[in-house]
Design a protein around this motif. Structure first.
Motif, PDB file in Angstrom:
ATOM      1  N   SER A  84      38.409  34.593  28.586  1.00 56.90           N
ATOM      2  CA  SER A  84      36.846  34.816  28.459  1.00 56.90           C
ATOM      3  C   SER A  84      36.148  34.451  29.842  1.00 56.90           C
ATOM      4  O   SER A  84      34.930  34.573  30.153  1.00 56.90           O
ATOM      5  CB  SER A  84      36.425  33.864  27.219  1.00 56.90           C
ATOM      6  N   PHE A  85      36.795  33.859  30.811  1.00 56.95           N
ATOM      7  CA  PHE A  85      36.203  33.252  32.207  1.00 56.95           C
ATOM      8  C   PHE A  85      36.445  34.494  33.023  1.00 56.95           C
ATOM      9  O   PHE A  85      36.030  34.312  34.222  1.00 56.95           O
ATOM     10  CB  PHE A  85      36.704  32.076  32.333  1.00 56.95           C
ATOM     11  N   TYR A  86      37.188  35.502  32.935  1.00 50.05           N
ATOM     12  CA  TYR A  86      37.413  36.445  33.893  1.00 50.05           C
ATOM     13  C   TYR A  86      36.043  37.314  34.401  1.00 50.05           C
ATOM     14  O   TYR A  86      35.633  37.796  33.267  1.00 50.05           O
ATOM     15  CB  TYR A  86      38.389  37.532  33.413  1.00 50.05           C
ATOM     16  N   ILE A  87      35.834  37.392  35.531  1.00 46.18           N
ATOM     17  CA  ILE A  87      34.627  38.074  35.964  1.00 46.18           C
ATOM     18  C   ILE A  87      35.032  39.044  37.140  1.00 46.18           C
ATOM     19  O   ILE A  87      35.617  38.591  38.146  1.00 46.18           O
ATOM     20  CB  ILE A  87      33.472  37.002  36.497  1.00 46.18           C
ATOM     21  N   PHE A  88      34.904  40.327  36.802  1.00 42.84           N
ATOM     22  CA  PHE A  88      35.317  41.270  37.864  1.00 42.84           C
ATOM     23  C   PHE A  88      34.040  41.738  38.798  1.00 42.84           C
ATOM     24  O   PHE A  88      34.246  42.328  39.787  1.00 42.84           O
ATOM     25  CB  PHE A  88      36.029  42.319  37.174  1.00 42.84           C
ATOM     26  N   SER A  89      33.023  41.519  38.216  1.00 42.99           N
ATOM     27  CA  SER A  89      31.712  42.081  38.966  1.00 42.99           C
ATOM     28  C   SER A  89      31.171  40.784  39.452  1.00 42.99           C
ATOM     29  O   SER A  89      30.042  40.655  39.109  1.00 42.99           O
ATOM     30  CB  SER A  89      31.014  43.157  38.213  1.00 42.99           C
ATOM     31  N   HIS A  90      31.481  40.288  40.508  1.00 42.71           N
ATOM     32  CA  HIS A  90      30.788  39.222  41.120  1.00 42.71           C
ATOM     33  C   HIS A  90      30.087  39.325  42.489  1.00 42.71           C
ATOM     34  O   HIS A  90      30.502  40.465  42.919  1.00 42.71           O
ATOM     35  CB  HIS A  90      31.812  38.046  41.133  1.00 42.71           C
ATOM     36  N   ARG A  91      29.503  38.514  43.181  1.00 40.96           N
ATOM     37  CA  ARG A  91      28.926  38.751  44.410  1.00 40.96           C
ATOM     38  C   ARG A  91      29.915  38.888  45.747  1.00 40.96           C
ATOM     39  O   ARG A  91      29.599  39.010  46.840  1.00 40.96           O
ATOM     40  CB  ARG A  91      27.909  37.586  44.581  1.00 40.96           C
ATOM     41  N   GLY A  92      31.200  38.365  45.246  1.00 42.80           N
ATOM     42  CA  GLY A  92      32.353  38.561  46.264  1.00 42.80           C
ATOM     43  C   GLY A  92      32.492  39.988  46.659  1.00 42.80           C
ATOM     44  O   GLY A  92      32.676  40.251  47.873  1.00 42.80           O
TER      45      GLY A  92
END
Length: 99
Positions: A84-92
């Motif tokens: 649930s903490f996976y984030i693929f669209s981030h500011r990196g």
């Protein structure tokens, strides 16, 4: 034991009313207020303890929390895995030219 919370709450309300009545008496007689009388303070304290004791014991026996049964079959890698903490669209993506 089942009547302790009710008795304690009634006594606590009575102690609060006694404290308010004492404050009103002090204001009317224009005396200096220093503290509550000891009997009102003791009544409030005893009724608070009685209420807390009754509430804790009315719930029944506490059971042990056994988290190790659920965690016996997990390895260290799966214990730390939280999808649930996976984030693929981030500011990196915006900061790195390799994305």
């Amino acid at each position: 034991v089942q009547y302790f919370p009710t008795i304690g709450l009634i006594a606590l309300i009575h102690g609060g009313y006694s404290a308010a009545q004492y404050r009103r008496f002090i204001r009317i007689t224009e005396q200096e207020y220093s503290s509550l009388p000891m009997d009102v303070f003791v009544q409030c304290l005893v009724s608070l303890i009685l209420t807390m004791y009754g509430v804790v014991h009315i719930a029944g026996e506490f059971r042990e929390i056994r988290a190790n049964i659920q965690l016996e079959n997990k390895t260290w890698e799966t214990a730390g895995n939280r999808p649930s903490f996976y984030i693929f669209s981030h500011r990196g993506r915006n900061l790195s030219p390799n994305y």
